[in-house]
Design a protein around this motif. Structure first.
Motif, PDB file in Angstrom:
ATOM      1  N   GLU A   1      -3.027  -0.219   8.392  1.00  0.00           N
ATOM      2  CA  GLU A   1      -2.180   0.322   7.329  1.00  0.00           C
ATOM      3  C   GLU A   1      -1.845  -0.770   6.301  1.00  0.00           C
ATOM      4  OE1 GLU A   1      -1.268   3.082   6.246  1.00  0.00           O
ATOM      5  OE2 GLU A   1       0.184   2.317   4.798  1.00  0.00           O
ATOM      6  N   MET A   2      -1.548  -1.958   6.785  1.00  0.00           N
ATOM      7  CA  MET A   2      -1.210  -3.040   5.851  1.00  0.00           C
ATOM      8  C   MET A   2      -2.448  -3.539   5.112  1.00  0.00           C
ATOM      9  SD  MET A   2       1.996  -5.097   7.584  1.00  0.00           S
ATOM     10  CE  MET A   2       1.314  -5.432   9.202  1.00  0.00           C
ATOM     11  N   LEU A   3      -3.591  -3.537   5.784  1.00  0.00           N
ATOM     12  CA  LEU A   3      -4.829  -3.949   5.105  1.00  0.00           C
ATOM     13  C   LEU A   3      -5.147  -3.014   3.941  1.00  0.00           C
ATOM     14  CD1 LEU A   3      -7.278  -5.047   7.952  1.00  0.00           C
ATOM     15  CD2 LEU A   3      -6.336  -6.482   6.130  1.00  0.00           C
ATOM     16  N   ARG A   4      -4.926  -1.715   4.165  1.00  0.00           N
ATOM     17  CA  ARG A   4      -5.169  -0.756   3.070  1.00  0.00           C
ATOM     18  C   ARG A   4      -4.367  -1.146   1.833  1.00  0.00           C
ATOM     19  NH1 ARG A   4      -4.121   3.126   7.236  1.00  0.00           N
ATOM     20  NH2 ARG A   4      -6.123   3.648   8.171  1.00  0.00           N
ATOM     21  N   GLN A   5      -3.121  -1.537   2.051  1.00  0.00           N
ATOM     22  CA  GLN A   5      -2.268  -1.898   0.915  1.00  0.00           C
ATOM     23  C   GLN A   5      -2.771  -3.173   0.238  1.00  0.00           C
ATOM     24  OE1 GLN A   5       2.071  -1.377   1.789  1.00  0.00           O
ATOM     25  NE2 GLN A   5       1.332  -0.678   3.771  1.00  0.00           N
TER      26      GLN A   5
ATOM     27  N   ARG B   1       1.243  -9.042   6.653  1.00  0.00           N
ATOM     28  CA  ARG B   1       2.657  -8.675   6.563  1.00  0.00           C
ATOM     29  C   ARG B   1       3.371  -9.606   5.569  1.00  0.00           C
ATOM     30  NH1 ARG B   1       7.689  -8.969   8.831  1.00  0.00           N
ATOM     31  NH2 ARG B   1       7.334 -11.111   9.491  1.00  0.00           N
ATOM     32  N   ILE B   2       3.061 -10.895   5.659  1.00  0.00           N
ATOM     33  CA  ILE B   2       3.680 -11.873   4.769  1.00  0.00           C
ATOM     34  C   ILE B   2       3.240 -11.624   3.319  1.00  0.00           C
ATOM     35  CG2 ILE B   2       3.618 -14.332   4.144  1.00  0.00           C
ATOM     36  CD1 ILE B   2       3.579 -14.892   7.224  1.00  0.00           C
ATOM     37  N   VAL B   3       1.976 -11.270   3.153  1.00  0.00           N
ATOM     38  CA  VAL B   3       1.472 -10.956   1.803  1.00  0.00           C
ATOM     39  C   VAL B   3       2.260  -9.801   1.197  1.00  0.00           C
ATOM     40  CG1 VAL B   3      -0.490 -10.024   0.508  1.00  0.00           C
ATOM     41  CG2 VAL B   3      -0.873 -11.817   2.218  1.00  0.00           C
ATOM     42  N   LEU B   4       2.442  -8.736   1.970  1.00  0.00           N
ATOM     43  CA  LEU B   4       3.136  -7.558   1.450  1.00  0.00           C
ATOM     44  C   LEU B   4       4.626  -7.826   1.261  1.00  0.00           C
ATOM     45  CD1 LEU B   4       1.407  -4.717   3.509  1.00  0.00           C
ATOM     46  CD2 LEU B   4       0.879  -5.492   1.181  1.00  0.00           C
TER      47      LEU B   4
ATOM     48  N   ASN C   1       4.514  -0.315   2.703  1.00  0.00           N
ATOM     49  CA  ASN C   1       4.927  -0.041   4.064  1.00  0.00           C
ATOM     50  C   ASN C   1       4.726  -1.321   4.864  1.00  0.00           C
ATOM     51  OD1 ASN C   1       5.559   1.047   6.490  1.00  0.00           O
ATOM     52  ND2 ASN C   1       3.827   2.466   6.596  1.00  0.00           N
ATOM     53  N   VAL C   2       5.781  -2.131   4.911  1.00  0.00           N
ATOM     54  CA  VAL C   2       5.672  -3.434   5.575  1.00  0.00           C
ATOM     55  C   VAL C   2       6.318  -3.330   6.951  1.00  0.00           C
ATOM     56  CG1 VAL C   2       6.145  -5.884   5.390  1.00  0.00           C
ATOM     57  CG2 VAL C   2       5.913  -4.510   3.315  1.00  0.00           C
ATOM     58  N   PHE C   3       5.584  -3.711   7.977  1.00  0.00           N
ATOM     59  CA  PHE C   3       6.110  -3.588   9.333  1.00  0.00           C
ATOM     60  C   PHE C   3       6.943  -4.811   9.722  1.00  0.00           C
ATOM     61  CE2 PHE C   3       2.457  -0.805   9.080  1.00  0.00           C
ATOM     62  CZ  PHE C   3       2.962   0.365   9.640  1.00  0.00           C
ATOM     63  N   GLN C   4       7.633  -4.688  10.827  1.00  0.00           N
ATOM     64  CA  GLN C   4       8.419  -5.810  11.352  1.00  0.00           C
ATOM     65  C   GLN C   4       7.503  -6.867  11.957  1.00  0.00           C
ATOM     66  OE1 GLN C   4      11.906  -5.973  11.074  1.00  0.00           O
ATOM     67  NE2 GLN C   4      11.368  -4.333   9.667  1.00  0.00           N
ATOM     68  N   GLU C   5       8.073  -8.048  12.238  1.00  0.00           N
ATOM     69  CA  GLU C   5       7.221  -9.069  12.853  1.00  0.00           C
ATOM     70  C   GLU C   5       6.873  -8.674  14.290  1.00  0.00           C
ATOM     71  OE1 GLU C   5       8.908 -12.971  12.947  1.00  0.00           O
ATOM     72  OE2 GLU C   5      10.748 -12.346  13.913  1.00  0.00           O
TER      73      GLU C   5
END
Lengths: 407, 407
Positions: free
Chosen positions: A51-55, A279-282, B2-6
């Motif tokens: 999901e994060m890669l899509r973003q 995650r850090i990128v987003l 949509n950023v997830f938690q660590e």
């Protein structure tokens, strides 16, 4: 027995076009105890990473997942899954990594068509589009950010033209993903390969890819479920099965998708790293991150110029995260690099092919792309060049960079 | 966005045949800040890793290095570098991973010859040797430790027979390396692939391999230096070039060898992990480590039997680090596994193909292979089976295991 001591690595300032310094949060994520590959807690992390890669890829594609190997593993996975023997593949080459695309496509039996431009230049998009019209390839494979020359090929017209001509447009965005715009959907790119060890600041060892329904439909025609996990309805005849098992995207889909069909054992710790990296990128925000890359690029460029050095890639198509500096006449480029490493613990890069010995390449990527690093590399480069009797403007580099930061 | 938690991963007791728990020292090693791939401090670590891998493989081979991918990447690298289209490859199959060898060899254009035995058995070595004489293959590819059935194929006579018949003997020792003897030189094995995520207790994502001069000479006939880094004297015509760039051992040699020719970007953090993993293996001592695996296997077996459960692989060819338990009649194997995971945080494995739903597979590998884990899995299994109304001997399992530990 010859048992070595435990790892005792020096701490470097890594200002190459990759691999670059890893974000400390990513390093920490990797020390998380592992989970089994089908543990629900782990498959949930796989889904979150997709999901994060899509973003990060700016796409609505269903498929966005990492290949378990270094960046070129991602390139090979896409090319070998798409190319069937005899397929026409058009590859515009403007540096070393265009050659790599050729190398991989050729080994997969493609009929290769090449257009080349001088290292340091990129193509007018219309030239490529005209060539696509002429050659009528199945695939156009092209590099986005060519780190060997510090140049970036615009793609916003090439993608839509390929779509119109029903040509698959496959893009190596290893150097650019997470550092500048890679608009997969808007540019109508069919498959894109990113790199971890550059602007994502994750260690080398994974290659995030994405591809759309056009690619997925092609994969469906070549799909072969692995013996040992296949069920009766899976056994179908395939004319040109994918030549690799490890890189077979049709099988990898079944592993990353809801069927969760056993393939390789997912590289757990690297997935932790990638998940934390994206995650850090987003969290930083794509726009904010691209802006940060531009800021430090500007400071570095101003510093380099103020020192009296010449930029090799001072062009409108400059790759924002790689600054190429022409090695001054009479200076031994390798001696300078060695002194930077040995005295300052700083790594910058040389180059390949026709540019070898002619330029240094300084990266400002991901976590390495920050003020302290830019200032330190300018200070160190000045000192080392003075030591090598280069004719430079002493004391000007840092002042020019500070001007950028203070403005 | 949509950023997830660590990452917030549960801590599991992983008693599968891989991936298994990673040694905490290995997890820590991975959080070491990275080095550039040509940094002298890093290339020294590459060399040290090669030296330690040789010892783990019990070989004097020049080449012993990891492939940057999961275990099957190592298998594919060896097979695709050795097999040319039309080559005869003989594959004895006694479980799922024999099918994987077939799958990979076939995609590389091999003419495949298979002999199969029932899952749960292995071959009399003479049967394989006779088949080698009959088929006269270029390559015999065989699994050493078949985790799908918990069986181990003896190789000490097969290797020498292949050498005498000038057949290349390629062995998948993914499950066995670091857990039991894999005597590469003594058994005259030409190429061997190990796994990280099993008895080495390193995360999945690298595959250590070794091969000898016989393989190296074959690679030399297929060698093709990559465009973009090739020099004039490198351009030679090759009849059947290796079909993969990423897995081309002739190129990887030039990267791991003194020429240090640029290929992929080495997966730094995974190399740190592997280096620390093999260091720990050698520090413990190979013999001591194998003995530890035998001890905990014994405790587990005695516990399982005392509980009144039946072993599927209670045979002389049992794989020491995988214990297969027959699922009692009327018990839902998957419900038991789910309860073990959800209530106890313990993971054990099911199986594939004809054994799916018939056995559980319990691993005792590497760092997971320790007393607390064996005792906990026995305690938990008993409790869960009572909950599922299985007819077992209550209270006996742990006593039998403790008897082993206290004797």
């Amino acid at each position: 027995m010859n048992v070595f001591q435990e790892i005792n690595a020096p701490l470097r300032t890594i200002m190459t076009p990759g691999p670059v310094e890893v974000d400390p949060r990513v390093l920490r994520a990797m020390s998380t105890p592992i989970l089994g590959q089908f543990d629900p807690a782990f498959t949930q992390m796989m889904n979150e990473t997709m999901e994060m890669l899509r973003q990060v890829f700016q796409t609505q594609n269903k498929w966005a997942f990492p290949i378990d190997g270094t960046s070129r593993a991602g390139i090979e996975a896409v090319l070998c899954s798409v190319i069937e023997p005899g397929d026409k593949v058009l590859i515009p080459i403007f540096g070393r990594f265009g050659h790599l695309l050729t190398e991989i496509a050729e080994r997969n039996g493609a009929e290769i068509h090449i257009i080349e431009c001088k290292w340091g230049e990129v193509f007018d998009q219309q030239v490529i589009i005209d060539e696509v019209r002429k050659v009528k390839p199945k695939v156009l494979a092209i590099v986005h950010g060519e780190t060997s020359t510090g140049c970036m090929q615009p793609l916003d017209q090439i993608g839509p033209a390929c779509r119109e001509l029903d040509v698959l447009c496959i893009v190596d965005a290893v150097a650019t993903i997470g550092g500048t715009e890679v608009k997969v959907d808007e540019w109508k790119l069919d498959a894109v390969i990113g790199g971890t060890q550059k602007c994502l600041s994750v260690p080398s060892g994974m290659a995030p890819i994405t591809y759309n329904g056009r690619v997925e439909r092609l994969l469906a025609t070549r799909k072969k479920v692995e013996r040992g996990v296949a069920q009766e309805h899976d056994r179908v005849h395939v004319q040109h099965p994918i030549r690799s098992n490890y890189f077979d995207l049709s099988q990898l889909q079944d592993y990353w998708g809801p069927r969760r069909l056993n393939h390789h054992t997912e590289a757990t710790s690297m997935l932790y790293a990638l998940r934390e990296g994206v995650r850090i990128v987003l969290q930083e925000g794509l726009e904010e991150r691209f802006e940060r890359h531009r800021l430090h690029e500007k400071a570095l460029i101003e510093g380099i110029k103020a020192m009296g050095l010449e930029l090799f890639n001072d062009v409108s198509w400059k790759l924002p995260m790689v600054t190429c500096v022409t090695i001054p006449d009479g200076i031994d480029g390798e001696a300078v690099r060695t002194m930077l490493l040995e005295q300052f613990g700083i790594e910058i890069a040389s180059s390949f092919g026709p540019l070898h010995g002619k330029i240094w390449r300084i990266g400002t990527m991901g976590y390495s792309c920050r003020k302290e690093n830019v200032l330190f590399v300018l200070a160190a480069l000045e000192a080392v060049l003075i030591r090598h009797h280069a004719s430079i403007q002493i004391g000007q580099g840092l002042q020019a960079a500070l001007n950028v930061y203070e403005s």
